[in-house]
Write a protein that holds these residues in place. Structure first.
Motif, PDB file in Angstrom:
ATOM      1  N   ALA A 161       0.838  -1.206   0.000  1.00 47.75           N
ATOM      2  CA  ALA A 161       0.000   0.000   0.000  1.00 47.75           C
ATOM      3  C   ALA A 161       0.870   1.252   0.000  1.00 47.75           C
ATOM      4  CB  ALA A 161      -0.928  -0.008   1.207  1.00 47.75           C
ATOM      5  N   PHE A 162       1.972   1.205   0.734  1.00 50.91           N
ATOM      6  CA  PHE A 162       2.899   2.338   0.741  1.00 50.91           C
ATOM      7  C   PHE A 162       3.500   2.546  -0.650  1.00 50.91           C
ATOM      8  CE2 PHE A 162       7.361   3.666   0.939  1.00 50.91           C
ATOM      9  CZ  PHE A 162       7.174   4.970   1.383  1.00 50.91           C
ATOM     10  N   ILE A 163       3.933   1.472  -1.286  1.00 47.95           N
ATOM     11  CA  ILE A 163       4.509   1.576  -2.633  1.00 47.95           C
ATOM     12  C   ILE A 163       3.474   2.149  -3.602  1.00 47.95           C
ATOM     13  CG2 ILE A 163       5.402   0.251  -4.593  1.00 47.95           C
ATOM     14  CD1 ILE A 163       6.751  -1.598  -2.462  1.00 47.95           C
ATOM     15  N   GLU A 164       2.244   1.675  -3.523  1.00 49.72           N
ATOM     16  CA  GLU A 164       1.180   2.209  -4.387  1.00 49.72           C
ATOM     17  C   GLU A 164       1.026   3.711  -4.172  1.00 49.72           C
ATOM     18  OE1 GLU A 164      -2.086  -0.304  -3.278  1.00 49.72           O
ATOM     19  OE2 GLU A 164      -1.454  -1.917  -4.637  1.00 49.72           O
ATOM     20  N   HIS A 165       1.088   4.138  -2.913  1.00 47.36           N
ATOM     21  CA  HIS A 165       0.984   5.565  -2.597  1.00 47.36           C
ATOM     22  C   HIS A 165       2.148   6.355  -3.207  1.00 47.36           C
ATOM     23  CE1 HIS A 165       0.295   9.257  -0.374  1.00 47.36           C
ATOM     24  NE2 HIS A 165       1.547   9.189   0.037  1.00 47.36           N
ATOM     25  N   THR A 166       3.355   5.807  -3.129  1.00 48.76           N
ATOM     26  CA  THR A 166       4.515   6.521  -3.690  1.00 48.76           C
ATOM     27  C   THR A 166       4.413   6.635  -5.210  1.00 48.76           C
ATOM     28  OG1 THR A 166       5.961   4.570  -3.915  1.00 48.76           O
ATOM     29  CG2 THR A 166       6.023   5.760  -1.805  1.00 48.76           C
ATOM     30  N   ILE A 167       3.844   5.642  -5.854  1.00 51.11           N
ATOM     31  CA  ILE A 167       3.659   5.690  -7.310  1.00 51.11           C
ATOM     32  C   ILE A 167       2.656   6.793  -7.662  1.00 51.11           C
ATOM     33  CG2 ILE A 167       2.761   4.423  -9.303  1.00 51.11           C
ATOM     34  CD1 ILE A 167       3.958   1.852  -7.934  1.00 51.11           C
ATOM     35  N   GLN A 168       1.564   6.858  -6.915  1.00 53.42           N
ATOM     36  CA  GLN A 168       0.563   7.913  -7.144  1.00 53.42           C
ATOM     37  C   GLN A 168       1.151   9.304  -6.890  1.00 53.42           C
ATOM     38  OE1 GLN A 168      -2.534   6.712  -4.457  1.00 53.42           O
ATOM     39  NE2 GLN A 168      -3.254   5.071  -5.809  1.00 53.42           N
ATOM     40  N   THR A 169       1.963   9.429  -5.853  1.00 54.80           N
ATOM     41  CA  THR A 169       2.588  10.718  -5.525  1.00 54.80           C
ATOM     42  C   THR A 169       3.524  11.151  -6.642  1.00 54.80           C
ATOM     43  OG1 THR A 169       2.421  10.224  -3.161  1.00 54.80           O
ATOM     44  CG2 THR A 169       3.979  11.935  -3.805  1.00 54.80           C
ATOM     45  N   LEU A 170       4.280  10.219  -7.179  1.00 53.31           N
ATOM     46  CA  LEU A 170       5.183  10.539  -8.289  1.00 53.31           C
ATOM     47  C   LEU A 170       4.384  10.945  -9.522  1.00 53.31           C
ATOM     48  CD1 LEU A 170       8.006  10.665  -9.569  1.00 53.31           C
ATOM     49  CD2 LEU A 170       7.792   8.218 -10.056  1.00 53.31           C
ATOM     50  N   GLU A 171       3.335  10.202  -9.844  1.00 50.04           N
ATOM     51  CA  GLU A 171       2.514  10.527 -11.010  1.00 50.04           C
ATOM     52  C   GLU A 171       1.874  11.913 -10.879  1.00 50.04           C
ATOM     53  OE1 GLU A 171      -0.145   7.175 -11.200  1.00 50.04           O
ATOM     54  OE2 GLU A 171       1.348   5.922 -12.220  1.00 50.04           O
TER      55      GLU A 171
END
Length: 182
Positions: free
Chosen positions: A52-62
């Protein structure tokens, strides 16, 4: 996917969902040490939490609001670093980092913070980079000092850490200062 080679030993790379287990294991192995300084450790109890943290970091980068990468030292995930937030309107980046305890003392984080500062000024065209560290976290505070960041002040009770507040020390670097230091 973001990948930045710092030198022959260190690479920063955006984590993917498949990295969730490795990230969880790294956090779990350093749980006691990390918990002394980071408020999110108790919230990461399973590989699903890391995913879930990794998914959040991907969204933040996008969304271009931050960039969180894994630190790979000699090919092994040893910590995380990046820009906790990016403010392109004001041209400010806030660097955050953590390193597993067994990998400390090798100069890894100093090289990472130097590379992130350089990247912020030359690739992202930022004007200011900030690093905050808990007042009592002397090892973390040494990183910006080594890189000639200016200690700009102390924020009292800046963060709730499980059962108490901690003060933060703010370090700043301006693009013009960085050019003069280089």
């Amino acid at each position: 996917m973001f990948r930045y080679e710092i030198d022959e030993e260190i690479v920063l790379q955006q984590l993917e969902i498949k990295d969730a287990h490795a990230l969880f294991q790294l956090i779990d192995q350093s749980r006691v040490y990390l918990r002394a300084w980071l408020p999110w450790v108790d919230g990461n109890q399973t590989a699903d939490d890391s995913q879930a943290f990794i998914e959040h970091t991907i969204q933040t980068l996008e969304a271009r609001k931050g960039l969180t990468t894994g630190i790979y030292y000699q090919g092994k995930l040893v910590g995380m670093a990046g820009y906790n937030s990016l403010d392109f309107r004001n041209k400010i980046g806030h660097i955050g980092y953590w390193l597993a305890e067994v990998y400390q003392g090798k100069g890894i984080m100093t090289r990472v913070a130097r590379a992130l500062t350089e990247y912020a000024f030359h690739e992202l065209d930022l004007n200011r980079v900030e690093i905050r560290a808990a007042y009592e976290n002397l090892r973390s505070r040494e990183i910006p000092k080594r890189l000639s960041f200016v200690e700009e002040g102390k924020i009292r009770q800046a963060e709730w850490l499980y059962d108490h507040y901690v003060d933060h020390v703010v370090y700043g670097m301006l693009a013009s200062d960085w050019e003069n230091i280089r």
